[in-house]
Structures are given as structure tokens and as C-alpha cells.
Design a protein around this motif. Structure first.
Motif, PDB file in Angstrom:
ATOM      1  N   ALA A 132       0.826  -1.211   0.000  1.00 51.20           N
ATOM      2  CA  ALA A 132       0.000   0.000   0.000  1.00 51.20           C
ATOM      3  C   ALA A 132       0.859   1.259   0.000  1.00 51.20           C
ATOM      4  O   ALA A 132       0.478   2.279  -0.579  1.00 51.20           O
ATOM      5  N   ILE A 133       2.019   1.200   0.640  1.00 51.41           N
ATOM      6  CA  ILE A 133       2.917   2.355   0.669  1.00 51.41           C
ATOM      7  C   ILE A 133       3.540   2.591  -0.699  1.00 51.41           C
ATOM      8  O   ILE A 133       3.594   3.727  -1.189  1.00 51.41           O
ATOM      9  N   THR A 134       4.014   1.528  -1.319  1.00 48.92           N
ATOM     10  CA  THR A 134       4.714   1.665  -2.604  1.00 48.92           C
ATOM     11  C   THR A 134       3.756   1.781  -3.786  1.00 48.92           C
ATOM     12  O   THR A 134       4.158   2.190  -4.869  1.00 48.92           O
ATOM     13  N   GLY A 135       2.503   1.390  -3.579  1.00 42.05           N
ATOM     14  CA  GLY A 135       1.498   1.496  -4.636  1.00 42.05           C
ATOM     15  C   GLY A 135       0.412   2.472  -4.237  1.00 42.05           C
ATOM     16  O   GLY A 135       0.681   3.543  -3.714  1.00 42.05           O
ATOM     17  N   GLU A 136      -0.832   2.072  -4.484  1.00 43.60           N
ATOM     18  CA  GLU A 136      -1.960   2.905  -4.062  1.00 43.60           C
ATOM     19  C   GLU A 136      -2.606   2.283  -2.832  1.00 43.60           C
ATOM     20  O   GLU A 136      -2.649   1.060  -2.708  1.00 43.60           O
ATOM     21  N   PRO A 137      -3.092   3.117  -1.926  1.00 40.48           N
ATOM     22  CA  PRO A 137      -3.236   4.576  -2.015  1.00 40.48           C
ATOM     23  C   PRO A 137      -2.032   5.383  -1.545  1.00 40.48           C
ATOM     24  O   PRO A 137      -2.052   6.600  -1.571  1.00 40.48           O
ATOM     25  N   GLY A 138      -0.962   4.696  -1.124  1.00 38.84           N
ATOM     26  CA  GLY A 138       0.170   5.383  -0.538  1.00 38.84           C
ATOM     27  C   GLY A 138       0.777   6.467  -1.403  1.00 38.84           C
ATOM     28  O   GLY A 138       1.059   7.581  -0.926  1.00 38.84           O
ATOM     29  N   SER A 146      -0.476   8.283  -3.806  1.00 38.64           N
ATOM     30  CA  SER A 146      -1.327   9.469  -3.930  1.00 38.64           C
ATOM     31  C   SER A 146      -1.272  10.311  -2.665  1.00 38.64           C
ATOM     32  O   SER A 146      -1.178  11.542  -2.713  1.00 38.64           O
ATOM     33  N   ILE A 147      -1.320   9.650  -1.518  1.00 39.51           N
ATOM     34  CA  ILE A 147      -1.280  10.363  -0.239  1.00 39.51           C
ATOM     35  C   ILE A 147       0.042  11.095  -0.077  1.00 39.51           C
ATOM     36  O   ILE A 147       0.085  12.266   0.320  1.00 39.51           O
ATOM     37  N   LEU A 148       1.147  10.425  -0.381  1.00 39.48           N
ATOM     38  CA  LEU A 148       2.462  11.042  -0.257  1.00 39.48           C
ATOM     39  C   LEU A 148       2.608  12.214  -1.218  1.00 39.48           C
ATOM     40  O   LEU A 148       3.188  13.254  -0.870  1.00 39.48           O
TER      41      LEU A 148
END
Length: 269
Positions: A251-257, A259-261
């Protein structure tokens, strides 16, 4: 230790339509409406995932937890935010954790060399420094050269912390010898000093300056484009919950991570 509890009850709803018979005395019949229920997949990760993360990731990772709540209702993410160097020391000392996310590759490399990282770390974001001043710029700071002014209250991260290492590289590139009054343990401490007006200027990450809202302004520093920190993340070798850890890393390396970053001001890896 901040907790982002993600345990939600998934309600299953069904509509029952009852059709009554006519005058001929026919039997009553029930017709289900066919409403779909939302259930987690049988192989969805569950349990607790402990994430050790650089202080500059606080707001973004807490938002990520909120986003993951619906997708993984049985997964609980527990965060410990702090200076990357300190987090790595904890892991090397045997502190139980599942995921490690640091604010530079140097600290992650120490974890890799210590044999506590499972596989190859993935860079998931990048960050640059900003020269931050309190709202209204009461110290009249115009550039990096002012960090050498003994009449100003200056805050910089300690050199072993990623934001401190980046600050030194930036100062070296500009040919400035700073005269800090305070060496902070992490970037959040430096950002807070500026926001509270207890420091006239500080070198902090651009994302942390943005997180302080109207309490902090930034002074343009052209040299900052040459100093960029890569943020790596990895699952730890002795992760108590490897399946949950992998789900969080994905989730961090893909979505939603991502977009959030990006919305927080981080640069793409």
C-alpha cells in the motif's frame, strides 16, 4: 507510539420482500432482493502490524491507515514515529516490528547490514529541504547565509539524523557554516520550534513545513534542488506478521500510498 486502529465491523444486510397471495388463498412467498454483502477475502491480512517510520511520515502514514480501514477491516496498524537512526538502533537491538521506513538510504543500509531486513528495500518517496521561518518572518531571514547569524535563533537536526545529514550537505553546497542554537532529535521538533516562534529559522523537510500550515513560511533556497533524500521501506526479517507487513508495504509503494504522499508534497521515487 501512535495507534491507528482499523477494526471495523462489516455489516451484512439483506432485504426480504414478501408477496401475499390473492383471493384464491395461494401461499405467501418471499423474494430476496439480492443485495450484495461486503466481506473481507478469506486470505485478507489480519492482526497487528507494527511500523517503525521516520517522523516526517507521520501525517501521511496516519492518513494511509484511514484509507486501508475499509480494505482490511481486520488489520490493525501500530506506528512508532521517530528519527530514522533511532528506529534502526531499536530494530538492531531486537525490538519487535514488522515494517521499517526511513528518511534516507544510509540508515536503511545499516539495517540491511545488520541482517534485520527481509529482501531488498524499496524507495517509495523522496524529499527536499526547506528554509522555514515563523509566520511573518520576524527574523528577516532571506537565505541560507542567515543561518550563520549569531543574533538569530537557528534550529537544525542532529547530524546523525537524516534531516541533519541533508542539512549539512545543503550548507556545504552553499558554502555556509551555520551557527545553530538547537540541534533537534528529529525534523518534527525543529518544525515545532519554528511554528511556535521559538526559532527564527530551521532547515526542515518541505513536507513538514507544509504540515505546519499557516504557522510556517518558507524562504526560497535554490540549492535545495541538489539535496534530495530517498525514503526506503522494507519488511523486517523477524516480522511477527509477515503477511500483514507485506500488505502495508504494498500500500505504501502502490496505491493509495503514492497518492497520499504526493498530496503531502513528497516527490515520486
Amino acid at each position: 507510539m501512535r495507534r491507528a486502529r482499523l477494526t471495523f465491523a462489516v455489516a451484512a444486510a439483506a432485504l426480504l420482500a414478501v408477496a401475499c397471495g390473492g383471493d384464491d388463498g395461494g401461499d405467501d412467498t418471499a423474494a430476496p432482493a439480492g443485495t450484495a454483502t461486503t466481506e473481507p477475502a478469506d486470505d485478507a491480512p489480519s492482526g497487528t502490524v507494527t511500523v517503525l517510520a521516520a517522523a516526517s511520515l507521520t501525517e501521511s502514514f496516519e492518513t494511509l491507515s484511514d484509507q486501508l480501514a475499509d480494505q482490511y477491516p481486520d488489520l490493525e496498524i501500530v506506528y512508532s514515529f521517530g528519527p530514522s537512526s533511532g528506529l534502526v538502533e531499536q530494530v538492531l537491538a531486537g525490538a519487535p516490528a514488522d515494517v521499517l521506513a526511513t528518511a534516507d538510504t544510509k540508515t536503511m543500509d545499516e539495517a540491511v547490514a545488520g541482517g534485520v531486513v527481509d529482501g531488498e528495500p524499496s524507495v517509495f518517496a523522496r524529499n527536499t529541504l526547506a528554509l522555514a521561518v515563523p509566520a511573518g518572518n520576524p527574523g528577516g531571514v532571506t537565505g541560507l547565509a542567515d543561518l550563520a547569524n549569531p543574533d538569530l535563533r537557528i534550529a537544525i537536526c542532529e547530524p546523525q539524523v537524516p534531516c541533519g545529514g541533508a542539512a549539512q550537505r545543503l550548507l556545504d553546497a552553499a558554502g555556509v557554516t551555520a551557527a545553530p542554537d538547537t540541534l533537534t532529535t528529529d525534523v518534527k521538533e525543529a518544525a515545532s520550534l519554528v511554528a511556535l516562534g521559538e526559532a527564527d529559522a530551521a532547515l526542515i523537510y518541505l513536507t513538514d513545513a507544509a504540515a505546519e500550515g499557516d504557522a510556517v513560511e518558507t524562504v526560497d533556497v535554490p540549492e535545495s534542488d541538489s539535496v534530495v533524500n530517498d525514503y526506503p521501506v522494507a519488511v523486517l526479517t523477524d516480522a511477527p506478521n509477515p503477511d500483514g507487513a507485506q500488505a502495508v508495504l504494498d500500500a505504501i509503494t502502490g496505491e493509495p500510498g503514492q497518492s497520499i504522499l504526493g498530496e503531502a508534497g513528497f516527490l515520486s521515487p
